[in-house]
Structure formats: structure tokens, C-alpha cells
Design a protein around this motif. Structure first.
Motif, PDB file in Angstrom:
ATOM      1  N   SER B 252       8.215  -2.000  15.245  1.00  0.00           N
ATOM      2  CA  SER B 252       7.847  -0.822  14.479  1.00  0.00           C
ATOM      3  C   SER B 252       6.422  -0.972  13.964  1.00  0.00           C
ATOM      4  N   THR B 253       5.636   0.073  14.171  1.00  0.00           N
ATOM      5  CA  THR B 253       4.255   0.064  13.695  1.00  0.00           C
ATOM      6  C   THR B 253       4.086   1.235  12.732  1.00  0.00           C
ATOM      7  N   VAL B 254       3.705   0.914  11.519  1.00  0.00           N
ATOM      8  CA  VAL B 254       3.515   1.967  10.515  1.00  0.00           C
ATOM      9  C   VAL B 254       2.059   1.969  10.070  1.00  0.00           C
ATOM     10  N   HIS B 255       1.493   3.165  10.003  1.00  0.00           N
ATOM     11  CA  HIS B 255       0.163   3.310   9.418  1.00  0.00           C
ATOM     12  C   HIS B 255       0.239   4.312   8.285  1.00  0.00           C
ATOM     13  N   ALA B 256      -0.231   3.893   7.126  1.00  0.00           N
ATOM     14  CA  ALA B 256      -0.207   4.809   5.987  1.00  0.00           C
ATOM     15  C   ALA B 256      -1.594   4.908   5.383  1.00  0.00           C
ATOM     16  N   ARG B 257      -1.969   6.139   5.017  1.00  0.00           N
ATOM     17  CA  ARG B 257      -3.213   6.366   4.278  1.00  0.00           C
ATOM     18  C   ARG B 257      -2.814   6.890   2.920  1.00  0.00           C
ATOM     19  N   VAL B 258      -3.293   6.219   1.882  1.00  0.00           N
ATOM     20  CA  VAL B 258      -2.832   6.551   0.541  1.00  0.00           C
ATOM     21  C   VAL B 258      -4.010   7.072  -0.286  1.00  0.00           C
ATOM     22  N   GLY B 259      -3.866   8.295  -0.791  1.00  0.00           N
ATOM     23  CA  GLY B 259      -4.955   8.953  -1.514  1.00  0.00           C
ATOM     24  C   GLY B 259      -5.002   8.579  -2.987  1.00  0.00           C
ATOM     25  N   ARG B 260      -5.891   9.236  -3.698  1.00  0.00           N
ATOM     26  CA  ARG B 260      -6.133   8.962  -5.115  1.00  0.00           C
ATOM     27  C   ARG B 260      -4.835   9.058  -5.940  1.00  0.00           C
ATOM     28  N   ASP B 261      -4.568   8.005  -6.694  1.00  0.00           N
ATOM     29  CA  ASP B 261      -3.380   7.934  -7.551  1.00  0.00           C
ATOM     30  C   ASP B 261      -2.062   8.186  -6.819  1.00  0.00           C
ATOM     31  N   ALA B 262      -2.082   8.081  -5.527  1.00  0.00           N
ATOM     32  CA  ALA B 262      -0.834   8.244  -4.778  1.00  0.00           C
ATOM     33  C   ALA B 262      -0.138   6.890  -4.690  1.00  0.00           C
ATOM     34  N   TYR B 264       2.624   4.572  -2.377  1.00  0.00           N
ATOM     35  CA  TYR B 264       3.479   4.341  -1.208  1.00  0.00           C
ATOM     36  C   TYR B 264       4.373   3.153  -1.517  1.00  0.00           C
ATOM     37  N   ASP B 265       5.680   3.404  -1.553  1.00  0.00           N
ATOM     38  CA  ASP B 265       6.629   2.361  -1.915  1.00  0.00           C
ATOM     39  C   ASP B 265       7.539   2.117  -0.724  1.00  0.00           C
ATOM     40  N   SER B 266       7.459   0.943  -0.139  1.00  0.00           N
ATOM     41  CA  SER B 266       8.257   0.717   1.054  1.00  0.00           C
ATOM     42  C   SER B 266       9.117  -0.538   0.912  1.00  0.00           C
ATOM     43  N   PHE B 267      10.343  -0.416   1.385  1.00  0.00           N
ATOM     44  CA  PHE B 267      11.244  -1.575   1.401  1.00  0.00           C
ATOM     45  C   PHE B 267      12.014  -1.562   2.705  1.00  0.00           C
ATOM     46  N   GLY B 268      12.021  -2.673   3.389  1.00  0.00           N
ATOM     47  CA  GLY B 268      12.752  -2.736   4.641  1.00  0.00           C
ATOM     48  C   GLY B 268      13.695  -3.912   4.657  1.00  0.00           C
ATOM     49  N   MET B 269      14.894  -3.671   5.178  1.00  0.00           N
ATOM     50  CA  MET B 269      15.810  -4.781   5.361  1.00  0.00           C
ATOM     51  C   MET B 269      16.057  -4.964   6.847  1.00  0.00           C
ATOM     52  N   SER B 270      15.885  -6.194   7.310  1.00  0.00           N
ATOM     53  CA  SER B 270      16.079  -6.483   8.729  1.00  0.00           C
ATOM     54  C   SER B 270      17.180  -7.498   8.892  1.00  0.00           C
ATOM     55  N   LEU B 271      18.180  -7.142   9.661  1.00  0.00           N
ATOM     56  CA  LEU B 271      19.196  -8.145   9.951  1.00  0.00           C
ATOM     57  C   LEU B 271      19.635  -8.086  11.399  1.00  0.00           C
ATOM     58  N   GLY B 272      19.131  -7.096  12.122  1.00  0.00           N
ATOM     59  CA  GLY B 272      19.574  -6.937  13.499  1.00  0.00           C
ATOM     60  C   GLY B 272      18.561  -7.447  14.504  1.00  0.00           C
ATOM     61  N   SER B 273      18.870  -7.216  15.768  1.00  0.00           N
ATOM     62  CA  SER B 273      17.990  -7.497  16.902  1.00  0.00           C
ATOM     63  C   SER B 273      17.778  -8.977  17.181  1.00  0.00           C
ATOM     64  N   ARG B 274      17.604  -9.277  18.466  1.00  0.00           N
ATOM     65  CA  ARG B 274      17.232 -10.652  18.806  1.00  0.00           C
ATOM     66  C   ARG B 274      15.777 -10.881  18.456  1.00  0.00           C
ATOM     67  N   LEU B 275      14.997  -9.800  18.541  1.00  0.00           N
ATOM     68  CA  LEU B 275      13.595  -9.921  18.144  1.00  0.00           C
ATOM     69  C   LEU B 275      13.188  -8.648  17.410  1.00  0.00           C
ATOM     70  N   SER B 276      12.640  -8.816  16.238  1.00  0.00           N
ATOM     71  CA  SER B 276      12.128  -7.640  15.542  1.00  0.00           C
ATOM     72  C   SER B 276      10.743  -7.927  14.992  1.00  0.00           C
ATOM     73  N   ARG B 277       9.939  -6.886  14.986  1.00  0.00           N
ATOM     74  CA  ARG B 277       8.618  -6.997  14.381  1.00  0.00           C
ATOM     75  C   ARG B 277       8.368  -5.721  13.593  1.00  0.00           C
ATOM     76  N   ASN B 278       8.076  -5.889  12.322  1.00  0.00           N
ATOM     77  CA  ASN B 278       7.722  -4.767  11.476  1.00  0.00           C
ATOM     78  C   ASN B 278       6.282  -4.941  11.056  1.00  0.00           C
ATOM     79  N   GLU B 279       5.459  -4.039  11.529  1.00  0.00           N
ATOM     80  CA  GLU B 279       4.040  -4.143  11.235  1.00  0.00           C
ATOM     81  C   GLU B 279       3.613  -2.919  10.426  1.00  0.00           C
ATOM     82  N   VAL B 280       3.099  -3.179   9.247  1.00  0.00           N
ATOM     83  CA  VAL B 280       2.710  -2.081   8.360  1.00  0.00           C
ATOM     84  C   VAL B 280       1.240  -2.227   8.001  1.00  0.00           C
ATOM     85  N   SER B 281       0.470  -1.168   8.199  1.00  0.00           N
ATOM     86  CA  SER B 281      -0.935  -1.170   7.797  1.00  0.00           C
ATOM     87  C   SER B 281      -1.150  -0.051   6.793  1.00  0.00           C
ATOM     88  N   VAL B 282      -1.735  -0.418   5.673  1.00  0.00           N
ATOM     89  CA  VAL B 282      -1.946   0.577   4.628  1.00  0.00           C
ATOM     90  C   VAL B 282      -3.419   0.645   4.284  1.00  0.00           C
TER      91      VAL B 282
END
Ligand code: ATP
Ligand code: MG
Lengths: 249, 444
Positions: B252-262, B264-282
Motif C-alpha cells: 500500500s502506498t499512501v500520499h497525503a498533503r496536509v494544509g494549514r492547521d489540518a 491527518y491521523d492514521s492508524f493501521g493494524m497489520s496481521l495478515g499476508s505473507r508479505l506486507s508493506r505499508n508506505e506512507v508519505s506525508v
């Protein structure tokens, strides 16, 4: 109740206990005093099964059974309780959850019905009141952020709930203010019974004014160097342990 | 030149392009072609790529993934994370296709657009065009490059359907929007590429829950991409549960752009898959922009779980807090790569990062790579990492009170993970997360 025979214990290849003999009959309270580093906590841990201690000689019988062969949880369920000198903090586990798990684990072991949430709460509320513990301490994580005195009271709460047959109190009086000391002593005295024994480790005669022991032992250099009645504590208060330094060496 | 691992996907594009969402839109075709060209030249990432040093996709290369044919898979019971009635909007995607028959959407009101991306591409392609591929540039279309992300480029080329959420100024959607992604494969392994677009205009608020699960036990490759634009003062709670089957790959690839006083609250739980990659760019773009990137993972067997984050502080007074906690058993491996970049203008910025791993087995392993790049002088930044066994003293304390070893260990692991759930704002969601921890511990 408890029979310790010629017990030798090493920690990391260093001999800490060098032949302890101690017998506690049902209903008796024994006090153990002695200088820092003499092996008092080691004795307490050996009885509860903490890892890292090696028994090189001797045996410990509890109600006639080989205590050392039992897992820590089995000893607990069979009635052995240690009030820790340094109670452990467990982040993330609410104190009530911990207390309820402990009570029910022991009940299960003994084949008794578990207490449900309501039953447990009723019991715990009563004990909390008797020991002068703030309700709020039940919601917090086990011992996390508790003051020294609060930790000790929490040990007493556990003892009151678990109603052990053999309680070992490792410096439960250290760091307590006078009210807390009385509350602890009241808690201990309330549990006094003909079929219940206690081993009270302390540095201070003061506690023994409230919890009057049947016998007092001096542990120095890994050996019991002297045993006597309750007056021995008072004498030690005056003389200190200097005279035992040579005996132990 | 197309690299070997990339070839099958390039061929899939040729076969699929007439059936992908938004077909016939020239700007989208251009975007897809650019993504494809980029993916073809980069190929699948290998450990020679700096950001893939610890995560090897060789096992993925060995699987011959087909493309889902859109055939309706029957679903008996929706794997919802919320109690009945807690959500008014639920979207279900099976192998990347929207399933209107399984989804519920509250009749839309002014300034609230919730639906599938494909539907939006039909109804109002110009609003999608404004953002799609712009927040996460992967085909060289936009100016700034976030680094080489071949799998994002692949997603751009082949992207299927996903969530389209757009809230107008001040719009607030109170109940969580639940998006369920089901990967359904049996003998034939399948790859699909969900694409989500979330645009929150100034002062708007939403809670989005992603739930990724499997059906059928076959091998799947879910290659998801999400673009998020938060206008001034907007608030997005973004929760994710990744619980796909043991034969799956999840990127999973996430890109977020966060403006003035905005925020972004993110929480992820991973327990599945033989291989997982969570990539987040803010990208913290406006003064006072703030983000929380949190996560928890539980892995065992030979599972591999990679968390990679990049937070860019571009302007003054921006802040970010990251806490990732994981439990690893058996031969499981985890990767935590956390990069914080404070640009020269971003004075009085605050960036804190923490990775805590509990290693239950001697063969479990975690690779940790924190990177702080600070070009401003008046900032507070820190990172910390711990990795170790259960606390032995705590374990003995519990046992000395009568708890047998296994329940005592479980209680400690549960406590370690539960702490990270306490910060979840969507209360209705907490029971499901807690239950997933309890279930994981039970199947030990
Ligand atoms: N894990 C360990 N590793 C090394 N030495 C140890 C360990 N545990 C105990 N010891 C040593 O064993 C000796 C006895 O320690 P113990 O804690 O039993 O003393 P104590 O009588 O309880 O002292 P105090 O009155 O200060 O509580 C000390 O010298 C201590 O340093
Ligand atoms: Mg001690």
C-alpha cells in the motif's frame, strides 16, 4: 508448614545462601532481619520460583511437598505468596484486570468456580476500603506511576484477595508512612490464623511492634546466625549487625 | 527495456486497458501510459533499491498472477469492523471491482461525494482529474518527485476501482465511512490494484476505515494506492485493518498533503499476508499542519511486515508523531523505515518517531532504519527504537500471583498492543481491533 533444610543457593556462580535451616509451623509468624545483601530477598525469591537462582544443595518442603519442583504459578495456587520488595510495573494492564485474573487463575487451579465481574468487584471494594486504598488505583495500570507506599499497599491488597497459606513479606514496611504501616499491619493481623504462616523480612523493629512475631532470625552472609524470640529484634536495633560480621565470614 | 519481473504486468496492461475505470478519458490514458512506462523501466523493486533493502519481492515474482475477470463472487457475510448501524456509508470492492449490491451509501447531500472512483470518473471526470496522480506523482506528470515508487507507478497504470471521497468546505461526515476490500482467489492467483482518492476541502471532516480481507484462500497481490488532500483546517481519521490470508501480498502506498492547521491521523493494524508493506508519505504543507502516523502489527511464521514512512516538514510550525508497535513470533520479520525531512523554512517544527518491537522468538527479526534530515535550526526532532523479549520481571510477577505462563505472556503482549489502540478516536472501531489482538493471541 514450611521446612527449609540446608539450603544452598548460587546466583551467577556466586554462592548467596550457604546452608539455611528454617522451620515454620502452621499459625506462626517468623521475622528475618539482617544486613543489606545478606540474602533475604534471595530466600524470598527461591520460595516463589524466580528464575536465575540455582539450588546446589538442600531442600524446601511446603506442606510436606517439594516446593522447589513446582512452577511459580503452582506455588501461588497452593497458597504461597510473596509481597515483593520492589513490586513490578506492568504498563497497559489495568490493576483490576490483573487482580481478577490472579484470583480466578488460583480458583481454577483449586477447582473452584471463577468469580464473575460483579462478584469480584464486591470483594475487591471491601478490601480496598479496609486497606485505605484509593479506588482510582484499581483503574490504573499495575503499579505504574504508583508511589512507593502505594505499591506496597497494592501488594497487601493482593495478599488480602488471594488469602495465602504462607505469606512472605519482603520489606513491605520500607518506605511507608506511619498510617500506611498500621494499615499493612492490620491487613497482616487480619489474616492471622492457625493454619496460616508468615515470613516477614524487615530492617525495622517498628513493624514488629504491630506484627508480633513468634520467632526472629538474623540472616548474615547467607546463613542464619542467630534465632530468638521477639525481643531479639529490639536487641538488634540497639547493637546492629557488627557482631555477626565475623560469624558469617 | 522491460525488466523480467515487470514483464507479466506490462502484458496485463495491454490486455486490460480497454476495461479499466475511466476508459476513453485521454488525460487518464496518458497518466496510465506514463505510469506503465515508468514501471517498465524501473521494474519490480529489488533489495538494491535503497528503500527496499530489507524487503525482498522475489517470492512475489515467482507467482503467476492473473487478472480478475470481474465475475461476481458470492459473499455471504460482510466482514465489517463496525457494529450494525454504526456506519451509513459502506463500500465493498471485490478484487478491485465495486460491488453496488453489497454496498450501502446514504443519499448524498450537497458538498458530500462518497462513492466509487469509477463512478466519479463517469460522472465528473474533471474533479478527479484535478487530483488523481497529482498528489502522488508517479508518471513524471507533476513537478516534484517523492522518490522512485515502481509499485505506485504500476498502480497508476493498472489502477482499478476504489474509494472516492470528496467533501466540500465545512462538510462533516460524522459516522465512519467503511471501505471493505476483499481479495477472492482460489487456484488462480490474482493481482488487483485498488486506487483511492480522498479530498477534504477546508474545515471538512471524515473518518475512513479500510478493511482488507481475503476469501477463498488463494494467492493475491493487492497493490493499493491512496491519494489524500487535506485543505486548511480539515481533519481526517484514517484507520486500516490489514488481515488478508497467509498466501497474499499486500503493498500500500499512501500520499497525503496536509494544509494549514489540518490534521491527518492514521492508524493501521497489520496481521495478515505473507508479505506486507505499508508506505506512507506525508507532506506538511501549511503552517500548523499536523499528523499522527501510528500502527500495530502482529506477525508469526514466515510473515514479513514492512512499515515505511516519510514525513516532510515544508513550512514552519508543522508537527508529526509516529508510534509503531509490533509483536513478532517464530521466524517473522519486520522492517521499520522512518524518514523525517525538515526543510529549511520549517522552523519550530516538531517530529517524533518511535518503533517498539516485541520479539517472542530468537529467530524473529526487525530491521530499523530511522533517518532524520534536518535543514532548519529551530526544531524538535527525535526518534527511538526498542526491540526485545517480554519483560521477564513482569512475567514472573504475574506467575507468582497464579497466572500460568501462557495466559501471563498473552496478557503482557495484549497490553503492549492495546496501548496503541487507546488513541483511536472512532470508538465503535475499538472492539474490532481489540478482538483481532485477542484472536491472534488465541491462535498461537
Ligand atoms: N541476579 C543477581 N546477579 C548477581 N548478584 C545477585 C543477583 N541477585 C542477588 N545478587 C546478590 O546476592 C546478594 C544477596 O542479595 P539479596 O537481594 O538477597 O539481599 P537482601 O538481603 O535482600 O538485601 P537488602 O536488605 O538490601 O534487600 C547480594 O550481594 C546481591 O548483589
Ligand atoms: Mg532484599
Amino acid at each position: 508448614m514450611l521446612e527449609i533444610k540446608n539450603l544452598h543457593v548460587t546466583v551467577e556462580d556466586k554462592e548467596i545462601l550457604k546452608g539455611i535451616d528454617l522451620t515454620i509451623m502452621p499459625g506462626e509468624i517468623h521475622a528475618v532481619m539482617g544486613p543489606n545483601g545478606s540474602g533475604k530477598s534471595t530466600l524470598a525469591y527461591i520460595m516463589t520460583g524466580r528464575e536465575g537462582y540455582e539450588v546446589t544443595e538442600g531442600e524446601v518442603l511446603y506442606q510436606g511437598r517439594d516446593l522447589l519442583a513446582m512452577a511459580p504459578e503452582e506455588r501461588a495456587a497452593e497458597g504461597v505468596f510473596l509481597a515483593f520488595q520492589y513490586p513490578v510495573e506492568i504498563p497497559g494492564v489495568p490493576n483490576t484486570t490483573f487482580l481478577k485474573e490472579a484470583v480466578n487463575a488460583q480458583r481454577r487451579h483449586r477447582g473452584e468456580d471463577e468469580l464473575d465481574a460483579m462478584q469480584f468487584l464486591k470483594v475487591v471494594r471491601q478490601k480496598v476500603k479496609e486497606l485505605g486504598i484509593a479506588d482510582e488505583m484499581l483503574k490504573r495500570a499495575v503499579n505504574v506511576g504508583f508511589s512507593g507506599g502505594e505499591k506496597k499497599r497494592n501488594e497487601m491488597l493482593q495478599m488480602a484477595l488471594l488469602e495465602p497459606r504462607l505469606a512472605v513479606l519482603d520489606e513491605t514496611d520500607s518506605g511507608l508512612d506511619i498510617d500506611a504501616l498500621k494499615a499493612v499491619a492490620d491487613g497482616v493481623n487480619a489474616l492471622r490464623a492457625p493454619d496460616r504462616s508468615m515470613l516477614v523480612i524487615t530492617h525495622y523493629q517498628r513493624l514488629l511492634d504491630y506484627i508480633v512475631p513468634d520467632k526472629v532470625h538474623v540472616l548474615a552472609g547467607g546463613r542464619i546466625v542467630r534465632s530468638g524470640g521477639k525481643d531479639l529484634a529490639r536487641e538488634l536495633e540497639r547493637t546492629g549487625y557488627a557482631e555477626f560480621a565475623t560469624v558469617a565470614a | 527495456m522491460t525488466t523480467a519481473g515487470a514483464q507479466p504486468f506490462v502484458e496485463q496492461y495491454g490486455a486490460l486497458k480497454g476495461a479499466l475505470p475511466g476508459v476513453g478519458l485521454p488525460w487518464l490514458a496518458e497518466l496510465r501510459e506514463a505510469g506503465l512506462a515508468r514501471f517498465a523501466s524501473l521494474g519490480l523493486p529489488t533489495p538494491r533499491d535503497e528503500s527496499w533493502k530489507y524487503t525482498n519481492l522475489r517470492p512475489l515474482e515467482k507467482v503467476a498472477f492473473g487478472t480478475p475477470n470481474g465475475e461476481a463472487v458470492s459473499i455471504d457475510r460482510l466482514p465489517s469492523l463496525l457494529p450494525a448501524g454504526a456506519s451509513e456509508n459502506r463500500l465493498v470492492f471485490v478484487n478491485g471491482h465495486y460491488r453496488a449490491d453489497l454496498s450501502t451509501l446514504k443519499s448524498l447531500r450537497e458538498g458530500v461525494e462518497i462513492g466509487s472512483l469509477a463512478a466519479s470518473l463517469e460522472r465528473s471526470p474533471e474533479t478527479v482529474a484535478e487530483y488523481l496522480g497529482q498528489i502522488a506523482p508517479a508518471g513524471g506528470a507533476a513537478g516534484e518527485q517523492p522518490g522512485e515508487q515502481p509499485l505506485l507507478a504500476l498502480n497508476t497504470a493498472l489502477s482499478g476501482d476504489g474509494l472516492m471521497l470528496r467533501l466540500g468546505r465545512g462538510a462533516k461526515v460524522k459516522t465512519p465511512i467503511e471501505v471493505i476490500f476483499i481479495g477472492a482467489a482460489t487456484e488462480q492467483a490474482l493481482a488487483y490494484h485498488p486506487r483511492n482518492l480522498i479530498v477534504l476541502e477546508p474545515e471538512s471532516q471524515a473518518v475512513v476505515i479500510e478493511h482488507h480481507v481475503s476469501l477463498g484462500g488463494g494467492a493475491t497481490f493487492a497493490n493499493s494506492a491512496t491519494e489524500i488532500e487535506l485543505g486548511d483546517g480539515a481533519l481526517l481519521h484514517h484507520y486500516k485493518m490489514q488481515a488478508e490470508g497467509p498466501e497474499t501480498f499486500h503493498v500500500s502506498t499512501v500520499h497525503a498533503r496536509v494544509g494549514r492547521d489540518a490534521h491527518y491521523d492514521s492508524f493501521g493494524m497489520s496481521l495478515g499476508s505473507r508479505l506486507s508493506r505499508n508506505e506512507v508519505s506525508v507532506r506538511l504543507n501549511g503552517q500548523g499542519a499536523n499528523c499522527h502516523l501510528n500502527g500495530a502489527y502482529m506477525v508469526r511464521g514466515k510473515q514479513h511486515c514492512d512499515t515505511t514512512t516519510l514525513v516532510e516538514h515544508l513550512v514552519p510550525r508543522t508537527s508529526c508523531r509516529e508510534v509503531f508497535k509490533g509483536v513478532l513470533d517464530d521466524e517473522a520479520r519486520a522492517v521499520f523505515q522512518g524518514r523525517i525531512v525538515v526543510h529549511p523554512d520549517a522552523q519550530q517544527s516538531d517530529g517524533h518517531q518511535l518503533s517498539k518491537a516485541m520479539l517472542l522468538s530468537e529467530r524473529a527479526e526487525i530491521d530499523i532504519k530511522p533517518e532524520l534530515e534536518i535543514y532548519a535550526d529551530d526544531v524538535k526532532c527525535s526518534h527511538g527504537a526498542t526491540a526485545g523479549d517480554l519483560d521477564h520481571d513482569a512475567l514472573f510477577y504475574l506467575r507468582s500471583r497464579g497466572l500460568p505462563e501462557r495466559p501471563a505472556r498473552r496478557l503482557l503482549i495484549e497490553a503492549f498492543l492495546t496501548e496503541s489502540i487507546e488513541a483511536i478516536a472512532a470508538e465503535d472501531l475499538c472492539p474490532a481491533f481489540l478482538a483481532s489482538i485477542a484472536d491472534w493471541l488465541k491462535t498461537d
